[in-house]
Design a protein around this motif. Structure first.
Motif, mmCIF file in Angstrom:
data_model
loop_
_atom_site.group_PDB
_atom_site.id
_atom_site.type_symbol
_atom_site.label_atom_id
_atom_site.label_comp_id
_atom_site.label_asym_id
_atom_site.label_seq_id
_atom_site.Cartn_x
_atom_site.Cartn_y
_atom_site.Cartn_z
ATOM 1 N N THR A 134 -15.159 8.362 -3.609
ATOM 2 C CA THR A 134 -13.901 9.058 -3.365
ATOM 3 C C THR A 134 -14.149 10.513 -2.960
ATOM 4 O O THR A 134 -14.963 11.205 -3.569
ATOM 5 C CB THR A 134 -13.022 9.023 -4.620
ATOM 6 O OG1 THR A 134 -12.730 7.660 -4.942
ATOM 7 C CG2 THR A 134 -11.718 9.769 -4.405
ATOM 8 N N ASP A 153 -11.191 6.622 -0.726
ATOM 9 C CA ASP A 153 -9.954 7.251 -1.171
ATOM 10 C C ASP A 153 -10.068 8.762 -1.009
ATOM 11 O O ASP A 153 -11.165 9.317 -0.887
ATOM 12 C CB ASP A 153 -9.680 6.930 -2.642
ATOM 13 C CG ASP A 153 -9.354 5.464 -2.876
ATOM 14 O OD1 ASP A 153 -9.058 4.764 -1.890
ATOM 15 O OD2 ASP A 153 -9.407 5.021 -4.035
ATOM 16 N N ASP A 169 -8.938 6.084 4.756
ATOM 17 C CA ASP A 169 -8.968 4.648 4.963
ATOM 18 C C ASP A 169 -8.531 3.899 3.711
ATOM 19 O O ASP A 169 -8.188 2.722 3.776
ATOM 20 C CB ASP A 169 -10.379 4.200 5.364
ATOM 21 C CG ASP A 169 -10.731 4.638 6.780
ATOM 22 O OD1 ASP A 169 -9.798 4.896 7.567
ATOM 23 O OD2 ASP A 169 -11.930 4.715 7.092
ATOM 24 N N GLY A 170 -8.563 4.587 2.572
ATOM 25 C CA GLY A 170 -8.113 4.014 1.311
ATOM 26 C C GLY A 170 -6.845 4.671 0.810
ATOM 27 O O GLY A 170 -5.955 5.003 1.583
ATOM 28 N N ASN A 171 -6.771 4.890 -0.506
ATOM 29 C CA ASN A 171 -5.603 5.514 -1.128
ATOM 30 C C ASN A 171 -5.643 7.035 -0.985
ATOM 31 O O ASN A 171 -6.713 7.627 -0.784
ATOM 32 C CB ASN A 171 -5.542 5.165 -2.619
ATOM 33 C CG ASN A 171 -5.548 3.672 -2.876
ATOM 34 O OD1 ASN A 171 -4.702 2.949 -2.376
ATOM 35 N ND2 ASN A 171 -6.509 3.206 -3.657
ATOM 36 N N ALA A 184 -2.372 6.964 4.639
ATOM 37 C CA ALA A 184 -3.316 6.136 3.888
ATOM 38 C C ALA A 184 -3.525 4.819 4.619
ATOM 39 O O ALA A 184 -2.730 4.423 5.465
ATOM 40 C CB ALA A 184 -2.793 5.895 2.475
ATOM 41 N N GLY A 185 -4.608 4.113 4.268
ATOM 42 C CA GLY A 185 -4.893 2.835 4.919
ATOM 43 C C GLY A 185 -5.048 2.980 6.414
ATOM 44 O O GLY A 185 -4.626 2.119 7.175
ATOM 45 N N ASP A 189 -5.876 -1.106 6.036
ATOM 46 C CA ASP A 189 -5.817 -1.684 4.692
ATOM 47 C C ASP A 189 -4.390 -1.620 4.152
ATOM 48 O O ASP A 189 -3.907 -0.559 3.758
ATOM 49 C CB ASP A 189 -6.766 -0.923 3.763
ATOM 50 C CG ASP A 189 -6.802 -1.515 2.359
ATOM 51 O OD1 ASP A 189 -6.165 -2.563 2.128
ATOM 52 O OD2 ASP A 189 -7.471 -0.916 1.489
ATOM 53 N N SER A 192 -3.558 -0.175 0.516
ATOM 54 C CA SER A 192 -3.663 1.253 0.210
ATOM 55 C C SER A 192 -2.316 1.801 -0.238
ATOM 56 O O SER A 192 -1.263 1.286 0.142
ATOM 57 C CB SER A 192 -4.153 2.022 1.441
ATOM 58 O OG SER A 192 -5.454 1.632 1.792
ATOM 59 N N GLN A 193 -2.354 2.870 -1.035
ATOM 60 C CA GLN A 193 -1.135 3.468 -1.559
ATOM 61 C C GLN A 193 -1.239 4.993 -1.503
ATOM 62 O O GLN A 193 -2.319 5.551 -1.321
ATOM 63 C CB GLN A 193 -0.880 3.006 -2.999
ATOM 64 C CG GLN A 193 -0.731 1.503 -3.125
ATOM 65 C CD GLN A 193 -0.347 1.058 -4.519
ATOM 66 O OE1 GLN A 193 0.207 1.823 -5.310
ATOM 67 N NE2 GLN A 193 -0.635 -0.204 -4.844
ATOM 68 N N ILE A 206 1.367 4.209 5.700
ATOM 69 C CA ILE A 206 0.393 3.297 5.103
ATOM 70 C C ILE A 206 0.143 2.169 6.093
ATOM 71 O O ILE A 206 1.068 1.430 6.447
ATOM 72 C CB ILE A 206 0.874 2.730 3.758
ATOM 73 C CG1 ILE A 206 1.088 3.848 2.725
ATOM 74 C CG2 ILE A 206 -0.131 1.702 3.222
ATOM 75 C CD1 ILE A 206 1.626 3.369 1.399
ATOM 76 N N SER A 228 3.860 2.357 -1.403
ATOM 77 C CA SER A 228 3.038 1.193 -1.118
ATOM 78 C C SER A 228 3.727 0.356 -0.048
ATOM 79 O O SER A 228 4.825 0.695 0.411
ATOM 80 C CB SER A 228 2.834 0.357 -2.391
ATOM 81 O OG SER A 228 4.090 -0.071 -2.905
#
Length: 240
Positions: A134, A153, A169-171, A184-185, A189, A192-193, A206, A228
């Motif tokens: 992260t 993240d 690319d993540g949260n 995010a995402g 993805d 992701s949130q 997202i 989300s």
């Protein structure tokens, strides 16, 4: 031996991909102007890749290129170009041909999907990226700054100013005032949130689904929130 004044390194960049479904320059310009009014800070002077996979071989790419550039967008390459006639036009326009990463997108709309683009055709595609540690930012993120956490993240423990952008690319976790943009995402993805202790964002996104500031339900402005995707649509709820 003296040191070379240059060094060539590989890198990854997140670019917007504009898919064209019409070859009419006037229609393209009108649609782009409408999109830029919706999110001026997100698209103004943005570098873009033009995807021409839906255009016929007879499309006039020079006219299309010129009309897009009048909107302020900066064309850095062409993707989705398999027809020899169109590829010849791209070559004459001195634009590089690019390949896109499958399923990767930041913002998607009915008229002009915006996706992330991969490296040029001449490069070797990397293997599937592994999720990294992260990324943590402990300082304020100022207007004009852009923080990207590839394959990981992103945690920011301070405030995000209007005009700043967070991309992961993540949260994304924001433990401060959030006035900028959070995406995010970014690599697609859908799990992701976005977590935020004080939401006043210009844009939240997202995996391609996004809200501008005026689309965020007013009951959640200034609150601690969690965003989300539910049934491929943005969902927001209170954290506290």
């Amino acid at each position: 031996m003296s040191q070379s004044p240059i060094e060539l390194k590989g890198s990854n960049f997140t670019l917007s991909v504009l898919h064209l479904y019409s070859e009419e320059p006037k229609l393209i310009k009108k649609a782009l102007q409408e999109k830029m009014k919706q999110a001026p800070g997100f698209l103004t002077n943005a570098p873009v890749v033009i995807n021409v996979s839906a255009l016929p071989p007879t499309a006039n790419l020079v006219a299309i290129q010129n009309i897009i550039q009048t909107t302020g967008l900066k064309i850095v390459g062409i993707s989705g170009c398999t027809d020899p006639q169109l590829r010849e036009q791209v070559t004459h326009a001195n634009l590089p041909l690019l390949n896109e990463g499958k399923g990767q997108k930041i913002v998607e709309t009915a008229q002009a999907p915006v996706e992330t683009a991969s490296e040029p055709e001449s490069t070797v595609s990397p293997s599937e990226p592994q999720f990294k540690k992260t990324r943590i930012i402990d300082t304020p993120v100022r207007s004009g700054q852009r923080i990207y956490a590839p394959n990981s993240d992103l945690i920011v423990t301070s405030n995000i100013s209007a005009g700043a952008e967070l991309l992961a690319d993540g949260n994304i976790h924001i433990y401060g005032m959030m006035r900028g943009r959070a995406l995010a995402g970014a690599s697609g993805d859908t799990e992701s949130q976005i977590y935020c202790t004080h939401l006043q964002a210009e844009l939240v996104s997202i995996a391609g689904e996004y809200w501008l500031s005026e689309q965020i339900p007013t009951d959640f402005i200034g609150k601690a929130t969690r965003l989300s995707l539910v049934d491929n649509k943005l969902h927001i709820e209170n954290l506290i």
